[in-house]
Design a protein around this motif. Structure first.
Motif, PDB file in Angstrom:
ATOM      1  N   LYS A  73       0.920  -1.140  -0.161  1.00  0.00           N
ATOM      2  CA  LYS A  73       0.003   0.080  -0.138  1.00  0.00           C
ATOM      3  C   LYS A  73       0.918   1.281   0.025  1.00  0.00           C
ATOM      4  N   MET A  97      -1.842  -1.252  -3.859  1.00  0.00           N
ATOM      5  CA  MET A  97      -2.526   0.078  -4.110  1.00  0.00           C
ATOM      6  C   MET A  97      -1.764   1.328  -3.764  1.00  0.00           C
ATOM      7  N   ILE A  98      -1.988   2.374  -4.792  1.00  0.00           N
ATOM      8  CA  ILE A  98      -1.195   3.623  -4.551  1.00  0.00           C
ATOM      9  C   ILE A  98      -2.108   4.726  -4.271  1.00  0.00           C
ATOM     10  N   PHE A  99      -1.851   5.484  -3.370  1.00  0.00           N
ATOM     11  CA  PHE A  99      -2.607   6.531  -3.443  1.00  0.00           C
ATOM     12  C   PHE A  99      -1.771   7.752  -3.747  1.00  0.00           C
ATOM     13  N   CYS A 115      -5.298   6.759 -13.862  1.00  0.00           N
ATOM     14  CA  CYS A 115      -5.720   5.906 -12.777  1.00  0.00           C
ATOM     15  C   CYS A 115      -6.795   5.233 -13.485  1.00  0.00           C
ATOM     16  N   ARG A 118      -5.308   2.242 -14.722  1.00  0.00           N
ATOM     17  CA  ARG A 118      -4.559   1.336 -14.069  1.00  0.00           C
ATOM     18  C   ARG A 118      -5.300   1.137 -12.521  1.00  0.00           C
ATOM     19  N   GLU A 119      -5.552  -0.052 -12.558  1.00  0.00           N
ATOM     20  CA  GLU A 119      -6.657  -0.159 -11.368  1.00  0.00           C
ATOM     21  C   GLU A 119      -6.100  -0.109 -10.159  1.00  0.00           C
ATOM     22  N   ASN A 120      -4.796   0.101  -9.837  1.00  0.00           N
ATOM     23  CA  ASN A 120      -4.294  -0.085  -8.588  1.00  0.00           C
ATOM     24  C   ASN A 120      -3.815   1.346  -7.991  1.00  0.00           C
ATOM     25  N   ILE A 121      -4.331   2.460  -8.866  1.00  0.00           N
ATOM     26  CA  ILE A 121      -4.209   3.869  -8.490  1.00  0.00           C
ATOM     27  C   ILE A 121      -5.320   4.573  -8.151  1.00  0.00           C
ATOM     28  N   ALA A 122      -5.348   5.588  -7.139  1.00  0.00           N
ATOM     29  CA  ALA A 122      -6.438   6.250  -6.978  1.00  0.00           C
ATOM     30  C   ALA A 122      -5.776   7.734  -6.748  1.00  0.00           C
ATOM     31  N   PRO A 123      -6.398   8.466  -7.209  1.00  0.00           N
ATOM     32  CA  PRO A 123      -6.074   9.833  -7.236  1.00  0.00           C
ATOM     33  C   PRO A 123      -6.644  10.817  -6.271  1.00  0.00           C
ATOM     34  N   ILE A 138      -7.897   7.892   2.688  1.00  0.00           N
ATOM     35  CA  ILE A 138      -7.151   6.917   2.174  1.00  0.00           C
ATOM     36  C   ILE A 138      -7.255   5.881   3.002  1.00  0.00           C
ATOM     37  N   ILE A 139      -6.853   4.595   2.842  1.00  0.00           N
ATOM     38  CA  ILE A 139      -6.691   3.386   3.730  1.00  0.00           C
ATOM     39  C   ILE A 139      -5.336   3.482   4.219  1.00  0.00           C
TER      40      ILE A 139
ATOM     41  N   PHE B   5     -10.895  -1.350  -1.832  1.00  0.00           N
ATOM     42  CA  PHE B   5      -9.858  -0.240  -2.293  1.00  0.00           C
ATOM     43  C   PHE B   5     -10.483   0.079  -3.793  1.00  0.00           C
ATOM     44  N   ARG B   9     -11.485   3.832  -4.703  1.00  0.00           N
ATOM     45  CA  ARG B   9     -10.659   4.296  -5.968  1.00  0.00           C
ATOM     46  C   ARG B   9     -11.850   4.743  -6.910  1.00  0.00           C
TER      47      ARG B   9
END
Lengths: 225, 248
Positions: A73, A97-99, A115, A118-123, A138-139, B5, B9
């Motif tokens: 994370k 996952m990337i914030f 984003c 790519r499903e592992n990034i959240a802006p 965020i987590i 997530f 997201r």
């Protein structure tokens, strides 16, 4: 021939004197910033350009520890258009996952487009100097923090976020731009000041200056105590 | 966890999109317009030089008789070679220009036409900018005019930022390179940035430039604050203050 480095999911290719870094493309067939795509044995790799990305520059300069691994994370401060973020996204893979946070609407526009692919990034369009404002979005705790922002108080901002969001023993990396701290001082003096400041708060495990890839930049790899 | 997530997201993407949408203001449009004017200007200059060079094989004497690029492009489109020669009172046999078939001349005139429309574009954009600036920051515009006002806005980034700057910063907007050279090496400090384009400075004596830049920056700092916080119009009063000070 593309061979793995000692870091997770980072690869290198040697051609004569030229050495280039690669990450395995999470979304094959899609370029992010015009980088070279190379396919070997059915796997597609994206070239990681050290002139455009500071972590890549630090690795080229012989970094011993990097700390990012699949499934992590990540909190990424100063994501800009997502050039480096895209490579982090390759490394952490589908389970990670990337914030990705930035304060300028113009670059977040490009970041959002990234984003969506790519499903592992959240802006996040937030100010890294005010971690309270995105604390609930965020987590956390996260496993890894990377910061690359050109602000006078970049080290303070970094520590604020590390203390608030990073798990104990987690890696936190920061790129310091000497010219943002004080243009009139010698870069090496600025780096020493930052080093002293960081050492009191985190454990510094590696340090590199980034020239010739980036002028007057330093790269710290730290661990939260 | 992964499902959490995925949902988060989706929410964050929607939120970022909304924030980007809402962050767009009049500042952005003005900054783009003034950059457009600058770039059109540069492009037009470049092409005008090419046109003059090119056309001078055909009629070299005409180019030096007209200083304005815009006029030059207009006239060579409107008039034949003979008329132009008559205009500069030159006999055809005295000209150094060569004769070309029609298609060769037409190629030059195509460029002249495109150049004309570039000048047209610039005028239109300038009109738009004038209107936008008068509506968005009337006080600043009253002192600086729309073009310099917009350039200050673009250097600051937004009206909000410009209004938060002290006068000394406004005075040096656009002189960052000289300023940092001064701070680093102790070279002489700059006295003005983009403000040197202001008629009050460019028309003044060299020794007065710094003083006038300081005076202008003081008043612009006030005007920008009034503009940002939507106060009553004080542009004329500020302008009078400047003129009064200058008379002393």
């Amino acid at each position: 021939m593309i061979t793995p480095l000692k870091f997770y999911e980072i690869f290198e290719q040697k051609k004569g004197r030229r050495r280039s870094l690669f990450t395995k493309s999470l979304v094959p067939g899609k370029q992010v910033y015009g980088e070279k795509l190379v396919t070997e044995k059915g796997t597609e790799y994206r070239e990681w350009n050290p002139n455009k990305s500071k972590p890549a520059a630090a690795i080229m300069k012989g970094l011993n520890q990097f700390g990012l691994k699949p499934g992590d994370k990540v909190l990424y401060l100063g994501a800009a258009s997502g050039t480096t973020v895209s490579h982090f996204s390759d490394i952490v893979g589908k389970g990670g996952m990337i914030f990705a946070l930035d304060f300028a609407p113009r670059v977040v526009r490009d970041l959002v487009s990234l984003c969506e692919i790519r499903e592992n990034i959240a802006p996040l369009l937030e100010d890294a100097n005010k971690p309270e404002s995105y604390k609930d979005k965020i987590i956390h705790p996260v496993d890894f923090i990377f910061q690359d922002i050109a602000q006078k108080s970049q080290a303070e901002i970094f520590i604020k976020n590390v203390e608030m969001f990073l798990k104990k023993g987690g890696y936190c990396l920061i790129a310091i731009k000497a010219r943002s701290v004080d243009v009139t001082k010698k870069p090496s003096n600025v780096f020493n000041e930052v080093k002293r400041f960081l050492r009191e708060r985190v454990e510094i495990v590696d340090y590199r200056e980034l020239d010739p890839f980036e002028k007057d930049h330093a790269f710290f790899v730290c661990k939260k105590r | 966890m992964a499902k959490d997530f995925r949902e988060l997201r989706r929410k964050l993407i929607a939120e970022a999109k909304k924030k980007v949408r809402e962050s767009t203001g009049k500042d952005n449009l003005i900054v783009q317009a003034v950059s457009c004017i600058d770039e059109t200007d540069r492009a037009a200059n470049l092409l005008a030089k090419r046109l003059r060079e090119w056309y001078s094989f055909y009629l070299p004497e005409f180019s030096s008789s007209i200083a304005s690029h815009q006029k030059f492009a207009e006239l060579i489109q409107k008039k034949q070679k003979k008329e132009l020669l008559a205009q500069i009172k030159l006999k055809e046999e005295d000209s150094m220009g060569a004769e070309f078939p029609k298609e060769d001349v037409n190629a030059m005139l195509e460029l002249a036409k495109a150049l004309g429309s570039l000048y047209n574009l610039k005028e239109k954009q300038a009109e738009y900018l004038e209107k936008a600036m008068k509506a968005y920051c009337p006080n600043t515009t009253a002192i600086t005019g729309s073009l310099i006002g917009a350039k200050l806005l673009s250097l600051a980034g937004s009206l909000k930022k410009l209004s938060s700057f002290p006068a000394s910063t406004i005075q040096l907007l656009g002189a960052e390179k000289a300023l940092f050279r001064h701070l680093k090496t102790g070279a002489r400090s700059p006295k003005y940035g983009i403000l040197h384009e202001h008629p009050l400075i460019s028309q003044a004596k060299k020794a007065e430039h710094g003083k006038i830049a300081r005076l202008l920056a003081d008043k612009i700092a006030i005007a920008a604050k009034v503009d940002f916080f939507k106060g009553d119009y004080v542009g004329d009063k500020l302008k009078n203050d400047i003129e009064k000070r200058l008379k002393k």
